[in-house]
Design a protein around this motif. Structure first.
Motif, mmCIF file in Angstrom:
data_model
loop_
_atom_site.group_PDB
_atom_site.id
_atom_site.type_symbol
_atom_site.label_atom_id
_atom_site.label_comp_id
_atom_site.label_asym_id
_atom_site.label_seq_id
_atom_site.Cartn_x
_atom_site.Cartn_y
_atom_site.Cartn_z
ATOM 1 N N ALA A 153 13.101 -2.693 14.540
ATOM 2 C CA ALA A 153 12.798 -2.070 15.831
ATOM 3 C C ALA A 153 12.216 -0.667 15.682
ATOM 4 O O ALA A 153 11.502 -0.193 16.565
ATOM 5 N N ASP A 154 12.495 -0.002 14.553
ATOM 6 C CA ASP A 154 11.974 1.343 14.302
ATOM 7 C C ASP A 154 10.684 1.331 13.495
ATOM 8 O O ASP A 154 10.198 2.381 13.079
ATOM 9 N N GLY A 155 10.155 0.137 13.235
ATOM 10 C CA GLY A 155 8.917 0.036 12.465
ATOM 11 C C GLY A 155 9.110 0.188 10.966
ATOM 12 O O GLY A 155 8.148 0.417 10.238
ATOM 13 N N GLN A 156 10.342 0.053 10.504
ATOM 14 C CA GLN A 156 10.658 0.208 9.077
ATOM 15 C C GLN A 156 10.851 -1.168 8.429
ATOM 16 O O GLN A 156 10.907 -2.186 9.112
ATOM 17 N N TYR A 157 10.973 -1.181 7.125
ATOM 18 C CA TYR A 157 11.163 -2.411 6.352
ATOM 19 C C TYR A 157 12.473 -2.320 5.562
ATOM 20 O O TYR A 157 12.459 -2.199 4.341
ATOM 21 N N PRO A 158 13.607 -2.391 6.226
ATOM 22 C CA PRO A 158 14.876 -2.130 5.543
ATOM 23 C C PRO A 158 15.240 -3.150 4.456
ATOM 24 O O PRO A 158 15.898 -2.789 3.483
ATOM 25 N N GLY A 159 14.838 -4.372 4.583
ATOM 26 C CA GLY A 159 15.211 -5.374 3.583
ATOM 27 C C GLY A 159 14.070 -5.832 2.705
ATOM 28 O O GLY A 159 14.274 -6.547 1.726
ATOM 29 N N THR A 160 12.872 -5.423 3.031
ATOM 30 C CA THR A 160 11.694 -5.869 2.287
ATOM 31 C C THR A 160 11.518 -4.982 1.061
ATOM 32 O O THR A 160 11.473 -3.761 1.180
ATOM 33 N N HIS A 161 11.421 -5.597 -0.102
ATOM 34 C CA HIS A 161 11.156 -4.818 -1.306
ATOM 35 C C HIS A 161 10.625 -5.720 -2.410
ATOM 36 O O HIS A 161 10.811 -6.932 -2.387
ATOM 37 N N ILE A 162 9.928 -5.077 -3.329
ATOM 38 C CA ILE A 162 9.375 -5.745 -4.503
ATOM 39 C C ILE A 162 10.156 -5.255 -5.709
ATOM 40 O O ILE A 162 10.385 -4.056 -5.861
ATOM 41 N N ASP A 163 10.554 -6.194 -6.564
ATOM 42 C CA ASP A 163 11.242 -5.788 -7.786
ATOM 43 C C ASP A 163 10.962 -6.779 -8.909
ATOM 44 O O ASP A 163 10.252 -7.765 -8.729
ATOM 45 N N GLY A 164 11.509 -6.462 -10.059
ATOM 46 C CA GLY A 164 11.414 -7.356 -11.204
ATOM 47 C C GLY A 164 10.028 -7.483 -11.796
ATOM 48 O O GLY A 164 9.756 -8.443 -12.532
ATOM 49 N N VAL A 165 9.137 -6.548 -11.507
ATOM 50 C CA VAL A 165 7.792 -6.630 -12.075
ATOM 51 C C VAL A 165 7.882 -6.318 -13.560
ATOM 52 O O VAL A 165 8.375 -5.258 -13.952
ATOM 53 N N ARG A 166 7.421 -7.276 -14.355
ATOM 54 C CA ARG A 166 7.542 -7.105 -15.807
ATOM 55 C C ARG A 166 6.571 -8.017 -16.537
ATOM 56 O O ARG A 166 6.082 -8.996 -15.975
ATOM 57 N N VAL A 167 6.314 -7.673 -17.772
ATOM 58 C CA VAL A 167 5.568 -8.560 -18.666
ATOM 59 C C VAL A 167 6.578 -9.542 -19.237
ATOM 60 O O VAL A 167 7.571 -9.137 -19.847
ATOM 61 N N VAL A 168 6.343 -10.812 -19.011
ATOM 62 C CA VAL A 168 7.234 -11.855 -19.504
ATOM 63 C C VAL A 168 6.924 -12.159 -20.959
ATOM 64 O O VAL A 168 7.827 -12.211 -21.798
ATOM 65 N N THR A 169 5.648 -12.364 -21.256
ATOM 66 C CA THR A 169 5.223 -12.613 -22.644
ATOM 67 C C THR A 169 3.810 -12.091 -22.848
ATOM 68 O O THR A 169 3.035 -11.976 -21.902
#
Length: 167
Positions: free
Chosen positions: A144-160
């Protein structure tokens, strides 16, 4: 640096010369090799947003198809956004999405034949692909406030990352 193979095995920084000036690593004398890198990351979303992605009911269009295009474009343009990254001949890009109840994971595989690796390209594909997902669904994710409280990106990594001599 589009690779990582440029390290010497010790703590030397490969993009800094003796006087501390930033430089692009000279890979000219290295032999061409076949290289492959895989990177991944996850965007966390509300269950209703993920359901809309699954059902292709997002008002902006097909989220995963658009994210796939964004990922491929990012791979091809990595050298333009990472300052010391070499322009490499990308021979293949594969994108794979895993859609869970409250997240979407993107895995990007990049292939090249050349003098330096392609893990930066794979990472750029992942981050741009996931940012594209976010952009496509941001209206549904805002509170309702125009925010993204639960949205996030994580775990970005080189796997191999792999390197094979050419035969």
């Amino acid at each position: 640096m589009s690779g990582g193979d440029e390290t010497t095995g010790d703590d030397d920084l490969t993009h800094v010369d003796e006087s501390g000036d930033v430089q692009m690593v000279d890979v000219g004398a290295k032999p061409d090799t076949e290289r492959r890198a895989v990177a991944e990351g996850t965007i966390h979303l509300s269950a209703s947003t993920v359901a809309a992605i699954r059902e292709n009911e997002v008002s902006k269009g097909d989220v995963l198809a658009t994210a796939r295009i964004g990922a491929v474009q990012a791979v091809k343009h990595t050298w333009e956004t990472i300052p010391m990254c070499h322009q490499i001949p990308v021979t293949n890009v594969d994108t794979e999405f895993e859609v869970d109840d409250e997240s979407v994971t993107l895995r990007v595989t990049v292939g090249t034949t050349g003098k330096t690796g392609c893990e930066m390209e794979a990472l750029e594909g992942v981050t741009t692909g996931l940012n594209t997902v976010w952009d496509m669904v941001k209206a549904a994710e805002k509170d309702a406030d125009g925010q993204y409280p639960g949205t996030h990106i994580d775990g970005v990594r080189v796997v191999t990352k792999e390197k094979r001599a050419l035969e």
